[in-house]
Design a protein around this motif. Sequence first.
Motif, mmCIF file in Angstrom:
data_model
loop_
_atom_site.group_PDB
_atom_site.id
_atom_site.type_symbol
_atom_site.label_atom_id
_atom_site.label_comp_id
_atom_site.label_asym_id
_atom_site.label_seq_id
_atom_site.Cartn_x
_atom_site.Cartn_y
_atom_site.Cartn_z
ATOM 1 N N GLU A 145 19.665 -31.850 18.205
ATOM 2 C CA GLU A 145 18.904 -30.924 18.462
ATOM 3 C C GLU A 145 19.237 -30.219 19.701
ATOM 4 O O GLU A 145 19.457 -30.790 20.778
ATOM 5 N N LYS A 146 19.107 -29.109 19.783
ATOM 6 C CA LYS A 146 19.118 -28.144 20.869
ATOM 7 C C LYS A 146 18.176 -28.164 21.835
ATOM 8 O O LYS A 146 16.926 -27.666 21.234
ATOM 9 N N LEU A 147 18.036 -28.449 22.977
ATOM 10 C CA LEU A 147 16.747 -28.665 23.633
ATOM 11 C C LEU A 147 16.914 -27.580 24.822
ATOM 12 O O LEU A 147 17.917 -27.340 25.789
ATOM 13 N N GLU A 148 16.052 -26.487 24.762
ATOM 14 C CA GLU A 148 15.866 -25.605 25.655
ATOM 15 C C GLU A 148 15.285 -26.111 27.066
ATOM 16 O O GLU A 148 14.300 -26.991 27.138
ATOM 17 N N ASN A 150 12.840 -26.315 30.117
ATOM 18 C CA ASN A 150 11.244 -26.030 30.165
ATOM 19 C C ASN A 150 11.155 -25.306 31.476
ATOM 20 O O ASN A 150 11.217 -26.146 32.494
ATOM 21 N N LEU A 160 6.064 -32.989 26.686
ATOM 22 C CA LEU A 160 7.765 -33.304 26.547
ATOM 23 C C LEU A 160 7.692 -34.287 25.245
ATOM 24 O O LEU A 160 7.112 -35.387 25.271
ATOM 25 N N HIS A 161 8.145 -33.639 24.134
ATOM 26 C CA HIS A 161 8.139 -34.196 22.803
ATOM 27 C C HIS A 161 9.391 -35.236 22.810
ATOM 28 O O HIS A 161 10.599 -35.057 23.019
ATOM 29 N N CYS A 162 8.927 -36.456 22.100
ATOM 30 C CA CYS A 162 10.123 -37.407 22.204
ATOM 31 C C CYS A 162 10.668 -37.339 20.588
ATOM 32 O O CYS A 162 11.856 -37.538 20.403
ATOM 33 N N ASP A 196 5.096 -39.196 23.328
ATOM 34 C CA ASP A 196 5.302 -38.024 23.994
ATOM 35 C C ASP A 196 5.038 -38.272 25.431
ATOM 36 O O ASP A 196 3.953 -39.062 25.694
ATOM 37 N N LYS A 226 17.464 -40.321 23.785
ATOM 38 C CA LYS A 226 17.381 -38.877 23.349
ATOM 39 C C LYS A 226 18.093 -37.934 24.357
ATOM 40 O O LYS A 226 18.505 -38.482 25.547
ATOM 41 N N GLN A 227 18.745 -36.696 23.929
ATOM 42 C CA GLN A 227 19.413 -36.092 25.129
ATOM 43 C C GLN A 227 18.169 -35.484 26.280
ATOM 44 O O GLN A 227 16.931 -35.556 25.991
ATOM 45 N N ILE A 229 15.966 -33.886 28.980
ATOM 46 C CA ILE A 229 15.177 -32.739 28.939
ATOM 47 C C ILE A 229 14.863 -32.008 30.344
ATOM 48 O O ILE A 229 14.825 -32.962 31.295
#
Length: 1268
Positions: A145-148, A150, A160-162, A196, A226-227, A229
Amino acid sequence: MMKKKSISASKASLVFFLCQMISALDVPLDSKLLEELSQPPTITQQSPKDYIVDPRENIVIQCEAKGKPPPSFSWTRNGTHFDIDKDEQVTMKPNSGTLVINIMNGGKAEAYEGVYQCTARNERGAAISNNIVIRPSRSPLWTKEKLEPNQVREGDSLVLHCRPPVGLPPPIIFWMDNAFQRLPQSERVSQGLNGDLYFSNVQPEDTREDYICYARFNHTQTIQQKQPISVKVFSTKPVTERPPILLTPTGTTSNKVELRGNVLLLECIAAGLPTPVIRWIKEGGELPANRTFFENFKKTLKIIDVSEADSGNYKCIARNILGSTHHVISVTVKAAPYWITAPRNLVLSPGEDGTLICRANGNPKPSISWLANGVPIAIAPEDPSRKVDGDTIIFSAVQERSSAVYQCNASNEYGYLLANAFVNVLAEPPRILTPANKLYQVILDSPALIDCAYFGSPKPEIEWFKGVKGSILRGNEYVFHDNGTLEIPVAQKDSTGTYTCVARNELGKIQNEVQLEVKDPTMIIKQPEYKVIQRYGHVSFECIIKHDSTLIPTVIWLKDNDELPDDERFLVGKDNLTIMNVTDKDDGTYTCIVNTTLDSVSASAVLTVVAAPPTPAIIYARPNPPFDLELTGQLERSIELSWIPGDENNSPITSFVIEYEDGLHEPGVWHYQTEVPGSQTTVQLKLSPYVNYSFRVIAVNEIGRSQPSEPSEQYLTKSANPDENPSNVQGIGSEPDNLVITWESLKGFQSNGPGLQYKVSWRQKDVDDEWTSVVVANVSKYIVSGTPTFVPYEIKVQALNDLGYAPEPSEVIGHSGEDLPMVAPGNVQVHVINSTLAKVHWDPVPLKSVRGHLQGYKVYYWKVQSLSRRSKRHIEKKILTFRGNKTFGMLPGLEPYSSYKLNVRVVNGKGEGPASPDKVFKTPEGVPSSPSFLKITNPTLDSLTLEWGSPTHPNGVLISYILKFQPINNTHELGPLVEIRIPANESSLILKNLNYSTRYKFYFNAQTSVGSGSQITEEAVTIMDEVQPLYPRIRNVTTAAAETYANISWEYEGPDHANFYVEYGVAGSKEDWKKEIVNGSRSFFVLKGLTPGTAYKVRVGAEGLSGFRSSEDVFETGPAMASRQVDIATQGWFIGLMCAVALLILILLIVCFIRRNKGGKYPVKEKEDAHADPEIQPMKEDDGTFGEYSDAEDHKPLKKGSRTPSDRTVKKEDSDDSLVDYGEGVNGQFNEDGSFIGQYSGKKEKEPAEGNESSEAPSPVNAMNSFV
């Protein structure tokens, strides 16, 4: 309808009978017996219902069973037969039902997913396992997924969603940074239950680009990442504060369903600035004590072991200084089925009846279904002896073909329970398992337990006989245990002999003889005595014993509880210990211990050694200290020390003691290094690294030790790795979720170099896990948090310094913290042995539920009421503790004919578990206590009147009283004894046809159906004639008791001028009577100085020809009462009241002062001047004038010239006003010297008069003086 009731009643009695019978037919664990008896299969081990397996390893599905003959095994998969012979990847272990599915050689775990069930079968039935669901664990990768980034304003909230991948089982979530360091969490920043990361408000320090969520899958030992954040916080001034809002859960209400016995987790996380504080409450109730915990900075409410009672509404409240918000979670507790009564195996004889009961509960209520040998009972082969009635199967007149294994299935939408219980019909004649002619030996007056282990079907009846042709043993001197054991509580010499145990049932009879020998106890008839002996003398201690002639004693001598020194000076004889040439070292305690195979006794004495008298010709003294210490041959781990001895002072030097000082770690402290013979003046010493050594030498002779020598030069050794690791490593949890690892730190010289640290390592035992290690400073404790409750851990602690590690340490086993036990003992049974003794049995709790080290069981028991009085009293609970995994205990000291309750609790190191349900039992009748009193009154020529009180402790139902009496002549000889039986409802009796002027002695006691109680005695005399009795007569003794005194009065008949005395003492005490002389011929007396709340006995006597006394009377002083004479001035309420009144008056005076300044002024001073006493002297300079009184009604202006003259002299003729004028129409008051009080202060502070228009307000201090 009547018929149905009758069947239910008989069914209940049958269940009670069979419960007794089933326990009686438990098969003993005798290997020979077990090999001979047939038994249906029993599942002993199986895999869990929900079995998640590692897809990389072979799948092992366990199924073990026992039975006679050994059972065969088969499997079903997804409800159909599983033919393992057709699948080369599947094998079954020999003599077992356990399946092994070979995955490591090409098999795929996904191909073997399904529901498996094992069947164990032999000729007597078939048992089945649970449905075992096989599922391979899964650890999928994170979806791309592409994480923008914050970007958040300072003070705003952030989530911050896991969103971890769905695995089996679900993964464990945690947040870390790029350096693999856990992100710090607090009340402001925390992780939710869904994984989260929640920020209640962000701060500039939250800016970073490496917020990383990790998911750990325990089954496959993998961690997915996860990538990262990115969060950037930008500041705005000023930062706006905000009231709380809930980030999770949303809305104002939500619902939660949890299963009974699980852990309930409720969560509330709020946003706001300042950071909100969370508080939890339960609406309409309290949070359960001991089961409620708060986690995640009180954002998570955790309730363990939930039950239906925990259902309800739970409210979380988030609050900061700007307001609050709340959320209500409606919790409903459902329940998978759980056992109330699981079916138990039945062992029956042909023709007997039995019952299988299967009762379970749950929410919703579970349904009950039965299977026979794994087949639904509706389609199973018919059995005429079997009848199914809901949760009960009733067996009538069973035969051997009725043997089978029955399965009970209790299920609802949340799960199921499956239990196997077999019915084994056996016809076996009695067998006695105890060896024939076994010899039992016990010591006199100790308990004797004689075994008779047996088995038979039907259950045999056991009888005991003494001797070959003796009669059957009965009575209170024997205790007959259910397992056949005969107990003689107090063995006597006549208990010796042959005892025969007879076991019989309808199929036969068998007997066994055993022997009992009662031995005399071993005694020390002459014990060693305290001795004082001079140095170089000799001493002897005696230890003469008496023992049973058939026992061989062994005598051991100890010095200070240790073995005697290996010295030829100590001579041990048959009855003594002799020490030759005694020295100071022989000082101490000497103990003689006598052991036999049955008992042991000991006795001790102290030996004190004193100096011998000095010999004038030779002076013995301690040696002079050595000198000229020299160090040579310096190496890394050794050095040579030499010295010159000092003068030995007429006593040869026997040895030299070498001590060292570590100037680097412990300067000024000297330690023992070694000891060498007195002929040696050089020694090679071993050294440790990283120690700055100094040495000194002490000379020793027979007199004592010399002063230390001067220290040698210092020698610093080089550093090295530690040679040893810490000792006494332990792991003991202080809380249920931690492990406290402790050890004894190395001493300074043991560090071998600078920078001493410890590497602490641990891992859970029996779990294929890696070691977790941490390096700590030079401390002796480390706490591991977040551990499971009470699980074993492997622990090791390794020392290290700046140069490296010590050798690999050994591992020790520790345990994480204990928690309170979860389960109460079940199947509590009470067997009443006699009227004062009972035995309680219980089933041990499962060790997993103990959650700690099992310390034992506690039995709480208390008396509910006496069955003879039917009156309840204050309940006093008694506690007995039985150590270890004991499942029974004796309850002594019970009161006869009473109702008791008890419960049992398991105990671990943390405390007590829940109590078992209260068990009620009753004790049988016993013999009563003595009657409470016996009075003999109204003597005449030929009769006496007897009055008595019933026993204080009847211990049963009284059936009669027994009165015995006999005359006593002048030489105190007793005449014939007469016995009378009196009904139990009588309380008085007139004895007639007695001899005149005769003394009688009476013996009086009560009886129950068990026997007669202890008796009370009394004496009385019939009179000589009706006109003037020869002896004084004292009757009608009465008492009126208060707290500490009692008024005693009586009636007297007899000669004039009798001297009376009163005797009294504590009732029931064996102490001598206290005597008080009565002055004059009064017929009353006051006893003083008594103890409140105490029962006393009293009698009155007359100092006459016969020394006659009255009968005894009993009274009780009143309870201690609080003193009613209270000094009111010292009472807190009075002091508080007076302070409040004073404060009110002070406030009133201040108000008057303010209002006077605004309004008119009353010329009080003028009136005082006018009425002043002419004898009053002029005021001193340090006295003030009286203040003027303000009248709020008149508001009259002050007259000029109304002030005191400048010379401050009061003149009487200035006014003729009356004193009433000062009181504004209210009557004035005067004190004892005639001065007026109530309106003026006693004294004022000194103030100058500024003019006629000014007036001084009353001082608050003076107002208080006026009040007092």
